[in-house]
Design an enzyme around this catalytic site. Sequence first.
Site, mmCIF file in Angstrom:
data_model
loop_
_atom_site.group_PDB
_atom_site.id
_atom_site.type_symbol
_atom_site.label_atom_id
_atom_site.label_comp_id
_atom_site.label_asym_id
_atom_site.label_seq_id
_atom_site.Cartn_x
_atom_site.Cartn_y
_atom_site.Cartn_z
ATOM 1 N N HIS A 459 0.813 -1.210 0.000
ATOM 2 C CA HIS A 459 0.000 0.000 0.000
ATOM 3 C C HIS A 459 0.851 1.265 0.000
ATOM 4 O O HIS A 459 0.597 2.207 -0.774
ATOM 5 C CB HIS A 459 -0.930 -0.008 1.226
ATOM 6 N N CYS A 790 -1.442 -3.310 -16.427
ATOM 7 C CA CYS A 790 -1.470 -2.152 -15.533
ATOM 8 C C CYS A 790 -0.700 -2.430 -14.253
ATOM 9 O O CYS A 790 -0.813 -1.693 -13.278
ATOM 10 C CB CYS A 790 -2.914 -1.757 -15.204
#
Length: 834
Positions: A459, A790
């Site tokens: 994250h 991606c």
Amino acid sequence: MVAATETTSSQTSKEQALVLWFEEVGIADIPLVGGKNASLGEMIQQLTAKGVRVPTGFATTAYAYRYFIQGAGLEEKLRELFADLDVEDVNNLRIRGKQARSLLLNTPFPQDLQDAIAAAYLKLCERYGYTAQLCDRFDDPEFQEKCKQDSAAVDVAVRSSATAEDLPDASFAGQQETYLNVFGVQDVLEACHRCFASIFTDRAISYRTVKGFDHFDVALSVGVQKMVRSDLASSGVMFTIDTETGFKNAALVTAAYGLGENVVQGAVNPDEYFVFKPTLKEGFRPILEKRLGSKEIKMIYDIGGTKLTKNVSVPESEQKKYAINDEEILVLARWACIIEDHYSQVRGQYTPMDIEWAKDGLTGELYIVQARPETVQSQKSGSVLKNYQLKGTSDVLVTGRAVGEMIGQGKANVILDVHKIDEFEPGQVLVTNKTDPDWEPIMKRASAIVTNQGGRTCHAAIIAREMGIPAIVGCGNATGVLTSGQEVTISCSEGEEGRVYDGLVPFEVQETQLDNLPRTRTKILMNVGNPEEAFGLASIPCDGVGLARLEFIIANHIKAHPLALLHFDDLEDALVKRDIYKMTYLYERKSDFFVDKLARGIGMIAAAFYPNPVVLRMSDFKSNEYANLLGGKQFEPKEENPMIGWRGASRYYDPNYAEAYGLECKALKRVRDEMGLTNVIPMIPFCRTPDEGRKVLAEMEKHGLKRGENGLQVYVMCEIPSNVILADQFSEVFDGFSIGSNDLTQLTLGLDRDSALVAHIFDERNDGVKEMVRMVIEKAKKNGRKIGICGQAPSDYPEFAKFLVELGIDSMSLNPDSVMKTLLMVAEVEATQG
């Protein structure tokens, strides 16, 4: 009392007229009446027929100013006064300015100039139907008596308009004075006189000197314009370009209560609204963003007082409302487009505009009261590629995996508990164990991030890239080595290893011009998460967005669990209920808050890259991340391994979550149908089987999103081995694939990418992962489906990007800091292929 006879250019040539009506002048008359007045005349003449409302009035001319200066012999005295002017010496500037203004104020206007101004003002009163009998609408007896004495009661704004003002490359706006709520012949004459003197305000003297204008080459015109009673309503400023990034396709509208001077002067924090110009012109309603300003004060008429205007407090209930409604926002934005298009045509080049507007509280009508060329972003040209390099050295305190090819500096702030993030100050380096979406509010204010745990795709790494700041993750002991208040340098510009240096090590940023960039067969897309950064990122040459993350918008702009909003009345935690109510007080149905905020966030990203495709990954929070949203704990299960649990497609059709997914669909439909941003392509994450895909499409169709209608395509993430193995079947359900190399690598190699213990094994270049990629590209092409990537791999490894090009992948979506170098590398690879 001066007779109310009209002085117009029919009695004398425009060049020698003392007064000209706005209807008599246009943009070519800047030398005669200055930029502000010439622009008002231009709009009245040319744009009234297109619906743009501009209150009329008249202007004293540059000839009148010079007639006054030269007739009284003031130029010689002023030149002598400025002989030893030194604008760098504040005291010298202050003394000379005061003496110059006094010289003008103590010199009476010539009688014929007084007569011309008085006659024009009285004619203006007559045109607006003001007589003594109409004065009784004002409550104050003294005001009524003054009106009767002057036989007129029209309230006007008296504004300075320099002949060197509002040029595309120099804005003199604000250098001279403006007077509002002026009425009566004598007060108008006095305000005009003060405007003449204000050509020698300290700021105007300094500005002209710095810009290289001779003080006596610049003349002053005064505009006398019918006031718009925005003291009873609202007013503001519009720009036809984003003032921060220079993005050309958005109009920025600001609004506050009362007269507009507070907004112009920055004395109040106004509401802000962004409107997308291209689809607005096509008839859509593309309000991309609405930001509520505090609007604590407003300027109103000082009727019965000793001043022309005064500031009063705005009631808190009004502060919490938008100053204008959506329809008014759209009308103003349309006018902004009309004005910009007209001036661009007149000037023969793109001319973004800076526009002032006002709403009349008596009639409810909107008006444009000024328009000038924007002079900051419009003067910038070209794009650059930044390369960071250390120019010194120091002790290396901590190392880890580098994220982002940048360098950051600041004081470290070691925070181990998310509940203490309020101790973080902007510009500091965040040092912590690991992050999740709860940390994002301070991450965007950090100069850099350092964590003990995590790999390149954790994250902290993902968010740092989106924020455009460097991060070093997986350091192991950063919170034990670094101390709060310690100055450190975070270097991610030296390869895969990131280093935390002691102290503030010097560094430089090399900039490379991005002219004449090659075009590639492989589409180069960008990963974008933060809507607030979208306009800025749009300046990086690319073919669109390959990954827009809904999670960022939900975590940072919505903050509440969708089911908590849908079932607000049933919330069990009183504190959570209170917090949600505070955020959503403008919304009777709390779920509308979710749809509204999400639609705007999506719209900002879609608009930034329009008409290029924007692939929008629908929400992909894990259950533990959803639980951290406000109210989330009441609706989320506790899973042992959320990474491979209830996430992505499996949520969307589940009876326990489907209504929440419906809110995402409603937001997307608003973006496509109401805003006209049909370049958005939804993408379904973590779809385990083709049958799951069909169930998700059925849910979308319930909410008006039918694949194939209005050009709607739906993609699927390829991040699970079954997506590769069953690619032929998935091709029957979806229009395209986007390889998520992070999860695909994780699930192919069977490891937790957030675990520092096995992070060294995580590598997209592994032969097994590459074989998976090769297989799905071949199958997608065989079935005529688009296939892109991606994930992180092509951003970090040039050799992996080369591998993808050789396989014929359609597109690569990269982090913003990797777009340019990968574009150049792809061009080289394609050149060798012929």
